[in-house]
Scaffold this active site. Sequence first.
Site, PDB file in Angstrom:
ATOM      1  N   ASP A  44     -13.905  46.099 -15.662  1.00  0.00           N
ATOM      2  CA  ASP A  44     -14.352  44.723 -15.444  1.00  0.00           C
ATOM      3  C   ASP A  44     -13.332  43.955 -14.605  1.00  0.00           C
ATOM      4  OD1 ASP A  44     -15.867  42.448 -15.702  1.00  0.00           O
ATOM      5  OD2 ASP A  44     -15.993  42.531 -17.877  1.00  0.00           O
ATOM      6  N   ASP A  45     -13.755  43.495 -13.423  1.00  0.00           N
ATOM      7  CA  ASP A  45     -12.935  42.621 -12.575  1.00  0.00           C
ATOM      8  C   ASP A  45     -11.726  43.319 -11.958  1.00  0.00           C
ATOM      9  OD1 ASP A  45     -14.719  40.786 -13.606  1.00  0.00           O
ATOM     10  OD2 ASP A  45     -13.214  39.289 -14.131  1.00  0.00           O
ATOM     11  N   CYS A  83     -20.600  39.636 -12.868  1.00  0.00           N
ATOM     12  CA  CYS A  83     -20.727  40.802 -13.746  1.00  0.00           C
ATOM     13  C   CYS A  83     -22.160  41.287 -13.916  1.00  0.00           C
ATOM     14  CB  CYS A  83     -20.142  40.483 -15.120  1.00  0.00           C
ATOM     15  SG  CYS A  83     -18.357  40.201 -15.129  1.00  0.00           S
ATOM     16  N   HIS A 137     -24.035  44.330 -18.848  1.00  0.00           N
ATOM     17  CA  HIS A 137     -23.533  43.043 -19.318  1.00  0.00           C
ATOM     18  C   HIS A 137     -24.322  42.656 -20.561  1.00  0.00           C
ATOM     19  CE1 HIS A 137     -22.494  38.775 -19.471  1.00  0.00           C
ATOM     20  NE2 HIS A 137     -21.477  39.078 -18.702  1.00  0.00           N
ATOM     21  N   ASP A 333     -17.024  46.607 -11.540  1.00  0.00           N
ATOM     22  CA  ASP A 333     -18.227  45.851 -11.186  1.00  0.00           C
ATOM     23  C   ASP A 333     -18.004  44.939  -9.985  1.00  0.00           C
ATOM     24  OD1 ASP A 333     -16.573  44.132 -12.609  1.00  0.00           O
ATOM     25  OD2 ASP A 333     -18.100  43.470 -14.033  1.00  0.00           O
ATOM     26  N   HIS A 334     -16.757  44.529  -9.738  1.00  0.00           N
ATOM     27  CA  HIS A 334     -16.390  43.734  -8.554  1.00  0.00           C
ATOM     28  C   HIS A 334     -14.890  43.509  -8.599  1.00  0.00           C
ATOM     29  CE1 HIS A 334     -16.357  40.616 -11.577  1.00  0.00           C
ATOM     30  NE2 HIS A 334     -17.645  40.827 -11.790  1.00  0.00           N
TER      31      HIS A 334
END
Length: 468
Positions: A44-45, A83, A137, A333-334
């Site tokens: 995540d992130d 997300c 998510h 996810d990014h």
Amino acid sequence: MPSSPGPSLLWLGLVLGSVGAALESAVRANSPTEALNVLLIVVDDLRPTLGCYGDKFVRTPNIDQLASHSLLFRNAFAQQAVCAPSRVSFLTGRRPDTTRLYDFNSYWRVHAGNYSTIPQYFKENGYVTMSVGKVFHPGVSSNHSDDSPYSWSIPPYHPSSEKYENTKTCRGHDGELHANLLCPVDVADVPEGTLPDKQSTKEAIRLLEKMTTSTSPFFLAIGYHKPHIPFRYPKEFQKLYPLENITLAPDPQVPAGLPPVAYNPWMDIREREDVQALNISVPYGPIPVDFQRKIRQSYFASVSYLDTQIGHLLSALDDLQLANSTIVVFTSDHGWALGEHGEWAKYSNFDVTTRVPLMFYVPGRTASLLEAGEKLFPYLDPFDSISELMGPGRQAMALVELVSLFPTLAGLAGLQVPPRCPIPSFHVELCREGQNLLKHFRSHDLGEAPYLHGTPLLGSRLPIFSSP
């Protein structure tokens, strides 16, 4: 269109007696096969702030070790730096325009179309599919069930300590507990004496152990929380990054003439108690320089903490003798901005928020098969002195997208690659909008490596090198 599954489906394992019973039932329901397993790691992130992407400051030896045995894509991008839209997009193989999700507030099966997902496709092809941590998510965007029962053979696992992530568990300078952005903790003092990613690693290893006695292949997805805010991580990881060694972003100013629509004011960060105390102006700030260094320190520390969890997970593949039979995919996810252009979050379209790490380990293709007693993923301690950073085994420079995960994973596992979607495709359950990346795994694209020439994947299914 099928009726929407309700929240009670999360307790399907209890109906069967236990999650263990559900897993055994799922294993029995699948026919024996020699197909490759899949371990999908979603972070995540996480921006490509990793040694294998050329960052010589951040300590990520276990992820770098995975990269040294993988095909690494240097220019991989998410469809959207948020997300829920990103995860629904790459797990269905459809773009946000097709999933009709740009935020967190709709379920694609109800509001767009009854699209198949990657784990659903593997489940329908004889795999036992399992979810640990944050894969979909949570909430409305996955129907409050992580898309169960469609995507998963057993109820998805969420760590019990997840519920404390945004509560007052951060010890401030005043000795009181706060809901801060910067949250290094003594793990022994936090509720339950553990952290979500530690619990997820432990559960994923337990499931891997269960699957060693199965005649069915598995698809295990594990979603790690860090480095998502708040930066809540074991405080000892701060020692890797002394504040005096932390530099600022090379381009910290908001670009002159930037249209307001192109900027995100990082409101989620502003809600944290320690940031509120700074009284930063909206929308552009800036954040005080000393606090900028603290944010960057905690992001890097969170990444190194994450690296240890991935190290333990991958080491278990060796210990359980699964490294020769399991594809490992690692991605995020990014990304996340660390002060570039005055940004401190995701949400924007700058490449620091849309670019992601992406690597594939495929036994017998990106690395040679192990001999008896050999280890591919021995655990590496980021606190140990490392004489030489490990680079990626093979690299692809092409511009690629996470929406290509679906066809690529299917092909690597020897399944039929879903067809390209027509336009529009709201009525089509199984298709994909991303390009098939399998062409990058051909030996002439990877350079000279003897074990890559003419070496088939393990098992009876061979990869299908279909057109993009």
